[in-house]
Design a protein around this motif. Sequence first.
Motif, PDB file in Angstrom:
ATOM      1  N   SER A   2       0.822  -1.200   0.000  1.00 23.58           N
ATOM      2  CA  SER A   2       0.000   0.000   0.000  1.00 23.58           C
ATOM      3  C   SER A   2       0.860   1.255   0.000  1.00 23.58           C
ATOM      4  O   SER A   2       1.923   1.291   0.618  1.00 23.58           O
ATOM      5  N   ASN A   3       0.374   2.244  -0.704  1.00 23.79           N
ATOM      6  CA  ASN A   3       0.946   3.588  -0.652  1.00 23.79           C
ATOM      7  C   ASN A   3      -0.140   4.487  -0.114  1.00 23.79           C
ATOM      8  O   ASN A   3      -1.270   4.458  -0.609  1.00 23.79           O
ATOM      9  N   ILE A   4       0.183   5.315   0.898  1.00 21.38           N
ATOM     10  CA  ILE A   4      -0.822   6.106   1.607  1.00 21.38           C
ATOM     11  C   ILE A   4      -0.386   7.561   1.690  1.00 21.38           C
ATOM     12  O   ILE A   4       0.785   7.848   1.967  1.00 21.38           O
ATOM     13  N   GLY A   6      -2.040  10.949   3.732  1.00 19.98           N
ATOM     14  CA  GLY A   6      -3.101  11.354   4.637  1.00 19.98           C
ATOM     15  C   GLY A   6      -3.122  12.835   4.926  1.00 19.98           C
ATOM     16  O   GLY A   6      -2.093  13.512   4.883  1.00 19.98           O
ATOM     17  N   ILE A  11      -7.886  10.499   3.671  1.00 21.21           N
ATOM     18  CA  ILE A  11      -6.794   9.548   3.438  1.00 21.21           C
ATOM     19  C   ILE A  11      -6.966   9.003   2.023  1.00 21.21           C
ATOM     20  O   ILE A  11      -8.078   8.668   1.607  1.00 21.21           O
ATOM     21  N   TRP A  13      -5.171   6.133  -0.735  1.00 19.17           N
ATOM     22  CA  TRP A  13      -4.214   5.050  -0.842  1.00 19.17           C
ATOM     23  C   TRP A  13      -4.497   4.169  -2.050  1.00 19.17           C
ATOM     24  O   TRP A  13      -5.587   4.167  -2.600  1.00 19.17           O
ATOM     25  N   THR A  14      -3.480   3.447  -2.452  1.00 16.92           N
ATOM     26  CA  THR A  14      -3.599   2.411  -3.478  1.00 16.92           C
ATOM     27  C   THR A  14      -2.975   1.142  -2.910  1.00 16.92           C
ATOM     28  O   THR A  14      -2.190   1.193  -1.964  1.00 16.92           O
ATOM     29  N   ASP A  15      -3.352   0.017  -3.512  1.00 18.16           N
ATOM     30  CA  ASP A  15      -2.748  -1.248  -3.120  1.00 18.16           C
ATOM     31  C   ASP A  15      -2.592  -2.107  -4.362  1.00 18.16           C
ATOM     32  O   ASP A  15      -2.675  -1.603  -5.483  1.00 18.16           O
ATOM     33  N   TYR A  21      -8.220   4.438  -3.419  1.00 17.86           N
ATOM     34  CA  TYR A  21      -9.191   4.561  -2.338  1.00 17.86           C
ATOM     35  C   TYR A  21      -9.084   5.950  -1.722  1.00 17.86           C
ATOM     36  O   TYR A  21      -7.975   6.450  -1.494  1.00 17.86           O
ATOM     37  N   CYS A  22     -10.224   6.557  -1.454  1.00 21.05           N
ATOM     38  CA  CYS A  22     -10.294   7.865  -0.796  1.00 21.05           C
ATOM     39  C   CYS A  22     -11.277   7.731   0.356  1.00 21.05           C
ATOM     40  O   CYS A  22     -12.390   7.238   0.154  1.00 21.05           O
ATOM     41  N   LEU A  48      -0.202   9.122  -6.182  1.00 24.18           N
ATOM     42  CA  LEU A  48      -0.476   7.704  -5.929  1.00 24.18           C
ATOM     43  C   LEU A  48      -0.725   6.914  -7.210  1.00 24.18           C
ATOM     44  O   LEU A  48      -0.327   5.751  -7.315  1.00 24.18           O
TER      45      LEU A  48
END
Length: 146
Positions: A2-4, A6, A11, A13-15, A21-22, A48
Motif C-alpha cells: 500500500s501507498n498512503i 493522509g 486519506i 491510498w492504493t494497493d 481509495y479515498c 499515488l
Amino acid sequence: MSNIIGFNNAIFWTDDTEILYCEFSNTDPNAKLESTKAKLYIKAITTLCKGKAMPFVIDLTETCGTFTTSVAKFIVRNSELKKLRISESFIIGTTGVKLLITLYKKFYDPATPFRIFADQNLAQAYSLETKQKYHNSIKKVVEDYK
C-alpha cells in the motif's frame, strides 16, 4: 503493498488491486470543500496513481458538508484527473450525501461511470469490473490498430 497519503480529514491510498481509495471524515455539516484542499487532494491522487488510470473508491460514510460550485467544476475539469479516473464508486451513509453525489454527477460529471453503494465490498467489486472493461477496451483498440 500500500501507498498512503493522509490529511486531517482525508486519506488516499492504493494497493495491489490498482484501485485508488479515498476516505473522508468530517462531522461539520456546514463545511465546504475549498479549492486549496481540492488542489492538495488532486496532487495526492496524481502522486499515488503514478500516471496509471484507476477506478476510484470514495468512502463518504463518515462525512457531511458540501462543496462550492467552483470547486466541483475544478475537480471535474482537471486534466490530470480526467486521465486517471476509470470510474467512481461512492460509499455513502446518508440520503443527503447520496443526493449530493447524484446531483454532482448529473450536472458536473455525467461522463465518468459511477455507482453509489452502502457496502465497501460491492463498491470494490464494481471498481474491479470497470477496470477490467477498461483494460479490455484498450486491448481491443490496440488489436484493431494492428
